[in-house]
Scaffold this motif. Structure first.
Motif, PDB file in Angstrom:
ATOM      1  N   TRP A  36      21.414  33.082  94.302  1.00 51.78           N
ATOM      2  CA  TRP A  36      20.686  33.254  93.041  1.00 51.78           C
ATOM      3  C   TRP A  36      19.198  33.035  93.263  1.00 51.78           C
ATOM      4  CZ3 TRP A  36      17.477  30.288  89.967  1.00 51.78           C
ATOM      5  CH2 TRP A  36      17.194  30.815  88.700  1.00 51.78           C
ATOM      6  N   PRO A  37      18.368  33.875  92.660  1.00 45.22           N
ATOM      7  CA  PRO A  37      18.730  35.101  91.932  1.00 45.22           C
ATOM      8  C   PRO A  37      18.821  36.311  92.868  1.00 45.22           C
ATOM      9  CG  PRO A  37      16.396  34.672  91.669  1.00 45.22           C
ATOM     10  CD  PRO A  37      16.929  33.558  92.531  1.00 45.22           C
ATOM     11  N   SER A  38      19.810  37.116  92.655  1.00 41.58           N
ATOM     12  CA  SER A  38      19.998  38.292  93.502  1.00 41.58           C
ATOM     13  C   SER A  38      19.572  39.579  92.808  1.00 41.58           C
ATOM     14  CB  SER A  38      21.473  38.405  93.906  1.00 41.58           C
ATOM     15  OG  SER A  38      22.301  38.508  92.750  1.00 41.58           O
ATOM     16  N   LYS A  39      19.086  39.454  91.562  1.00 39.27           N
ATOM     17  CA  LYS A  39      18.623  40.623  90.822  1.00 39.27           C
ATOM     18  C   LYS A  39      17.555  40.197  89.824  1.00 39.27           C
ATOM     19  CE  LYS A  39      22.626  40.316  87.690  1.00 39.27           C
ATOM     20  NZ  LYS A  39      23.770  41.084  87.134  1.00 39.27           N
ATOM     21  N   PRO A  40      16.850  41.148  89.194  1.00 36.37           N
ATOM     22  CA  PRO A  40      15.801  40.790  88.231  1.00 36.37           C
ATOM     23  C   PRO A  40      16.312  39.885  87.116  1.00 36.37           C
ATOM     24  CG  PRO A  40      15.653  43.105  88.782  1.00 36.37           C
ATOM     25  CD  PRO A  40      16.916  42.610  89.420  1.00 36.37           C
ATOM     26  N   ILE A  41      15.413  39.039  86.611  1.00 35.91           N
ATOM     27  CA  ILE A  41      15.745  38.096  85.544  1.00 35.91           C
ATOM     28  C   ILE A  41      15.101  38.569  84.244  1.00 35.91           C
ATOM     29  CG2 ILE A  41      15.363  35.731  84.707  1.00 35.91           C
ATOM     30  CD1 ILE A  41      15.544  34.856  87.645  1.00 35.91           C
ATOM     31  N   GLN A  65       8.350  34.612  88.943  1.00 40.22           N
ATOM     32  CA  GLN A  65       8.490  35.728  89.885  1.00 40.22           C
ATOM     33  C   GLN A  65       8.122  35.288  91.295  1.00 40.22           C
ATOM     34  OE1 GLN A  65       7.728  39.759  87.238  1.00 40.22           O
ATOM     35  NE2 GLN A  65       6.027  38.894  88.319  1.00 40.22           N
ATOM     36  N   GLY A  69      11.291  34.952  93.684  1.00 37.89           N
ATOM     37  CA  GLY A  69      11.360  36.139  94.520  1.00 37.89           C
ATOM     38  C   GLY A  69      12.042  37.336  93.885  1.00 37.89           C
ATOM     39  N   GLN A  70      12.093  37.359  92.556  1.00 43.34           N
ATOM     40  CA  GLN A  70      12.669  38.490  91.829  1.00 43.34           C
ATOM     41  C   GLN A  70      11.758  38.834  90.644  1.00 43.34           C
ATOM     42  OE1 GLN A  70      15.229  40.489  92.250  1.00 43.34           O
ATOM     43  NE2 GLN A  70      16.293  39.500  93.956  1.00 43.34           N
ATOM     44  N   PRO A  71      11.759  40.110  90.209  1.00 43.09           N
ATOM     45  CA  PRO A  71      11.007  40.450  89.002  1.00 43.09           C
ATOM     46  C   PRO A  71      11.542  39.666  87.795  1.00 43.09           C
ATOM     47  CG  PRO A  71      11.684  42.424  90.188  1.00 43.09           C
ATOM     48  CD  PRO A  71      12.404  41.283  90.821  1.00 43.09           C
ATOM     49  N   SER A  97      21.209  35.830  85.038  1.00 46.12           N
ATOM     50  CA  SER A  97      20.250  36.935  84.984  1.00 46.12           C
ATOM     51  C   SER A  97      19.529  37.012  83.643  1.00 46.12           C
ATOM     52  CB  SER A  97      20.949  38.269  85.256  1.00 46.12           C
ATOM     53  OG  SER A  97      21.892  38.564  84.235  1.00 46.12           O
TER      54      SER A  97
END
Length: 332
Positions: A36-41, A65, A69-71, A97
């Motif tokens: 986590w996180p593996s995709k945008p939040i 961000q 490390g995610q948008p 997410s």
């Protein structure tokens, strides 16, 4: 020479592999196992862009961000006194997410609306209290009173001649003024608006005489000489308005009222994810750069644990629930 049978070698290798895997699993935190996180939040804001809630969400957006490390995307879902947006948070997948930022109306709505589309206790969980904004009280620049005490004396001598605005029934501005009316035993007329901007416009125009609101807009208009600030509904003065005394200083013991911003998550979101997000939000909120921005907004930085925020919401729900019942406030 004695040789180990092939079956024994195979068994030994298997035991070593299982032991190594177990040790690796114990050494890695739970949230890292799920990457986590593996995709945008997504951060849901139950109000329109530009307001206090939206500003608070965007204050942490860039920092999150960078750190995660995610948008991080802001999703404004206004309407129905925040019910639409909060319902979207409650019904989102509990996979880390989706989060949301709410304000004091979230606690008031529990009493204000007998039938909510979500259950605050079962469908949502606290992440972090981000900041608290004690409300400022402003009066029309040409009103026949210049201090809080003069306003109370005038209102008592002229019942019903003072009208006050709010950003809507059940808003922090409305309930704080109702609490002050109760403490001072005065009768003033409530004029609800659809947002703070039209209420402030009518205050400057003289259509209403009093308006409690978050500090940002009122401080700017006071500096421009368009409204007069008469008190802070907090236990200490604001750095952004150091010359404005608290109501407690002026003899109104115990009177406080504020809006606040905090982050929620759908219930069932893994606790390690909630804890990690809480820690990251607190780091950003307490940074020197963010503190400076919050000071300018008249907002006191917080950054709490999930458990502390849940307890805070419970206390706020109880406090404003009592005011709503005593004043007979009804949802629009």
């Amino acid at each position: 020479m004695h040789r180990t049978p092939p079956q024994a070698l195979t068994l030994t290798r298997r035991r070593f592999t299982l032991a190594a895997a177990a040790a690796s699993s114990l050494a890695v935190p739970a949230f890292a196992q799920t990457a986590w996180p593996s995709k945008p939040i997504r951060i849901v804001v139950p109000y329109t862009p530009g307001g206090f809630t939206d500003q608070m969400a965007r204050l942490v957006q860039i920092g999150l961000q960078t750190r995660l490390g995610q948008p991080v995307l802001i999703d404004n879902k206004p309407g129905a006194n925040s019910l639409i947006g909060v319902d979207a948070i409650a019904k989102a997948p509990a996979d880390g997410s989706t989060f949301g930022v709410v304000i004091a109306a979230y606690a008031a709505n529990t009493t204000l609306y007998p039938k909510l589309p979500y259950d605050p206790q079962k469908d949502l969980t606290g992440v972090s209290l981000m900041g608290i904004s004690p409300l400022l009280a402003a009066v029309n620049i040409n009103a026949p009173f210049k201090t809080a005490r003069e306003l109370i004396d005038y209102a008592r001598a002229n019942p019903g001649k003072v009208s006050f605005g709010s950003s809507g029934n059940g808003s922090a501005a409305h309930l704080t003024t109702e609490l002050w009316k109760s403490l001072t035993q005065t009768y003033m007329i409530h004029i609800p608006y659809r947002g703070a901007v039209p209420a402030l416009t009518d205050l400057m125009g003289g259509q209403i005489q009093l308006f409690f609101d978050a500090p940002t807009g009122l401080i700017n208009q006071a500096k421009a000489g368009k409204v007069r600030l008469i008190g802070v509904a907090g236990d200490k003065r604001l750095a952004a308005a150091p010359d404005v005394p608290t109501f407690i200083e002026q003899g109104f013991a115990g009177f406080t009222g504020s809006t606040w911003a905090g982050m929620l998550a759908p219930a069932g979101t893994p606790r390690d994810v909630v804890k990690r997000m809480s820690e990251e939000v607190a780091r950003i909120i307490r940074s020197d750069e963010t503190r400076a921005k919050l000071d300018a907004m008249g907002t006191i930085p917080a950054g709490s644990t999930p458990e502390e925020f849940d307890a805070f919401i419970t206390a706020e729900t109880s406090k404003w629930g009592k005011v709503i019942r005593t004043a007979g406030v009804k949802a629009e």
